[in-house]
Design a protein around this motif. Structure first.
Motif, PDB file in Angstrom:
ATOM      1  N   UNK A  46       0.824  -1.206   0.000  1.00  0.00           N
ATOM      2  CA  UNK A  46       0.000   0.000   0.000  1.00  0.00           C
ATOM      3  C   UNK A  46       0.861   1.261   0.000  1.00  0.00           C
ATOM      4  N   UNK A  47       2.081   1.111   0.501  1.00  0.00           N
ATOM      5  CA  UNK A  47       2.990   2.255   0.501  1.00  0.00           C
ATOM      6  C   UNK A  47       3.326   2.734  -0.903  1.00  0.00           C
ATOM      7  N   UNK A  48       3.269   1.823  -1.868  1.00  0.00           N
ATOM      8  CA  UNK A  48       3.545   2.203  -3.258  1.00  0.00           C
ATOM      9  C   UNK A  48       2.546   3.244  -3.732  1.00  0.00           C
ATOM     10  N   UNK A 127      -7.366   0.686  -6.157  1.00  0.00           N
ATOM     11  CA  UNK A 127      -8.160   1.088  -7.314  1.00  0.00           C
ATOM     12  C   UNK A 127      -8.509   2.570  -7.268  1.00  0.00           C
ATOM     13  N   UNK A 128      -8.792   3.089  -6.088  1.00  0.00           N
ATOM     14  CA  UNK A 128      -9.103   4.510  -5.958  1.00  0.00           C
ATOM     15  C   UNK A 128      -7.905   5.371  -6.355  1.00  0.00           C
ATOM     16  N   UNK A 129      -6.717   4.919  -6.022  1.00  0.00           N
ATOM     17  CA  UNK A 129      -5.505   5.649  -6.411  1.00  0.00           C
ATOM     18  C   UNK A 129      -5.358   5.677  -7.924  1.00  0.00           C
ATOM     19  N   UNK A 139       0.583   8.496 -16.684  1.00  0.00           N
ATOM     20  CA  UNK A 139       1.714   7.578 -16.499  1.00  0.00           C
ATOM     21  C   UNK A 139       1.706   7.005 -15.093  1.00  0.00           C
ATOM     22  N   UNK A 140       1.520   7.862 -14.102  1.00  0.00           N
ATOM     23  CA  UNK A 140       1.464   7.391 -12.719  1.00  0.00           C
ATOM     24  C   UNK A 140       0.246   6.493 -12.509  1.00  0.00           C
ATOM     25  N   UNK A 141      -0.853   6.812 -13.179  1.00  0.00           N
ATOM     26  CA  UNK A 141      -2.053   5.996 -13.059  1.00  0.00           C
ATOM     27  C   UNK A 141      -1.815   4.603 -13.626  1.00  0.00           C
ATOM     28  N   UNK A 146      -0.963  -1.327 -12.501  1.00  0.00           N
ATOM     29  CA  UNK A 146      -0.199  -2.578 -12.462  1.00  0.00           C
ATOM     30  C   UNK A 146      -0.057  -3.077 -11.028  1.00  0.00           C
ATOM     31  N   UNK A 147       0.244  -2.163 -10.124  1.00  0.00           N
ATOM     32  CA  UNK A 147       0.383  -2.552  -8.722  1.00  0.00           C
ATOM     33  C   UNK A 147      -0.972  -2.896  -8.096  1.00  0.00           C
ATOM     34  N   UNK A 148      -2.032  -2.268  -8.584  1.00  0.00           N
ATOM     35  CA  UNK A 148      -3.366  -2.571  -8.067  1.00  0.00           C
ATOM     36  C   UNK A 148      -3.773  -4.003  -8.414  1.00  0.00           C
ATOM     37  N   UNK A 149      -3.447  -4.435  -9.626  1.00  0.00           N
ATOM     38  CA  UNK A 149      -3.722  -5.821 -10.012  1.00  0.00           C
ATOM     39  C   UNK A 149      -2.963  -6.793  -9.111  1.00  0.00           C
ATOM     40  N   UNK A 150      -1.713  -6.459  -8.835  1.00  0.00           N
ATOM     41  CA  UNK A 150      -0.916  -7.303  -7.945  1.00  0.00           C
ATOM     42  C   UNK A 150      -1.506  -7.312  -6.549  1.00  0.00           C
ATOM     43  N   UNK A 151      -1.921  -6.142  -6.077  1.00  0.00           N
ATOM     44  CA  UNK A 151      -2.503  -6.043  -4.734  1.00  0.00           C
ATOM     45  C   UNK A 151      -3.756  -6.893  -4.631  1.00  0.00           C
TER      46      UNK A 151
END
Length: 214
Positions: A46-48, A127-129, A139-141, A146-151
């Motif tokens: 979540x820190x990411x 997902x909200x992020x 780009x940040x989104x 990608x990290x949201x899918x992993x999470x």
């Protein structure tokens, strides 16, 4: 928040995709060498999303007031989505998989019975992020996505949530965070413009106050 028992659905989600959940947790059982890294990541990851939001704010300091407003709206939008998800969690009251499928393999400990499963709070934040950053920096989104899918995957892998808990969290968080960010990104521009020329100028802009036009 306390919800009257009569309003709670006391939902058992194992009948929706319990077999898929079991398949994923069986995979976790067969990859025990991954258990510890995934268990650490599922919370620390979540820190990411916090870092990505900070990056959005940092970059916005060099851009116009509208962009800075979107940067400041991003964490607010995430909080809004999370708050709504928490209300839904109390109303649905879906018991955790460890209670419905006690014979499955679980990486993490079983939480308290009052800690419900639907929707996934971790996935809601992720997902909200993604949605809030979409208006600020595509780009940040994309990185956040990608990290949201992993999470989301790790929440099922450790046995904390069913797949539909993760999908439901995304369906709640994406539109809510997007709309909250969109609205705040418009109505809060005058306020942020004033703050950029005041005592918060060093925090909200990397340029002289005269250049921080709305």
């Amino acid at each position: 928040m306390t919800v009257h028992p009569a309003l709670q659905l006391a939902f058992n989600g194992s009948g929706i995709d319990g077999s898929l959940f079991t398949s994923i947790t069986n995979f976790a059982r067969d990859t025990k060498w991954l258990n510890t890294p995934v268990a650490l990541w599922t919370n620390a990851g979540l820190g990411v999303f916090a870092v990505l939001m900070l990056m959005g704010w940092w970059n916005a300091r060099r851009r116009d007031t509208r962009t800075m407003t979107l940067a400041l709206a991003t964490p607010v939008a995430v909080v809004v989505a999370f708050a709504v998800a928490e209300v839904a969690k109390k109303l649905v009251a879906e018991v955790r998989p460890c209670y419905s499928l006690p014979h499955d393999y679980f990486v993490g400990a079983c939480p308290a019975p009052s800690d419900y499963a639907f929707p996934s709070g971790h996935t809601t934040v992720a997902a909200a992020t993604v949605a809030a950053l979409f208006l600020l920096d595509r780009r940040l989104s994309a990185i956040a996505a990608a990290f949201a899918l992993l999470e989301g995957f790790t929440r099922v892998y450790v046995g904390a949530h069913y797949p539909h808990d993760v999908i439901g969290a995304a369906l709640i968080a994406l539109p809510l965070a997007y709309l909250a960010s969109l609205v705040l990104g418009r109505i809060a521009v005058p306020l942020v413009a004033r703050l950029r020329t005041g005592v918060l100028q060093p925090v909200l802009t990397a340029t002289p106050a005269a250049h921080a036009a709305p």
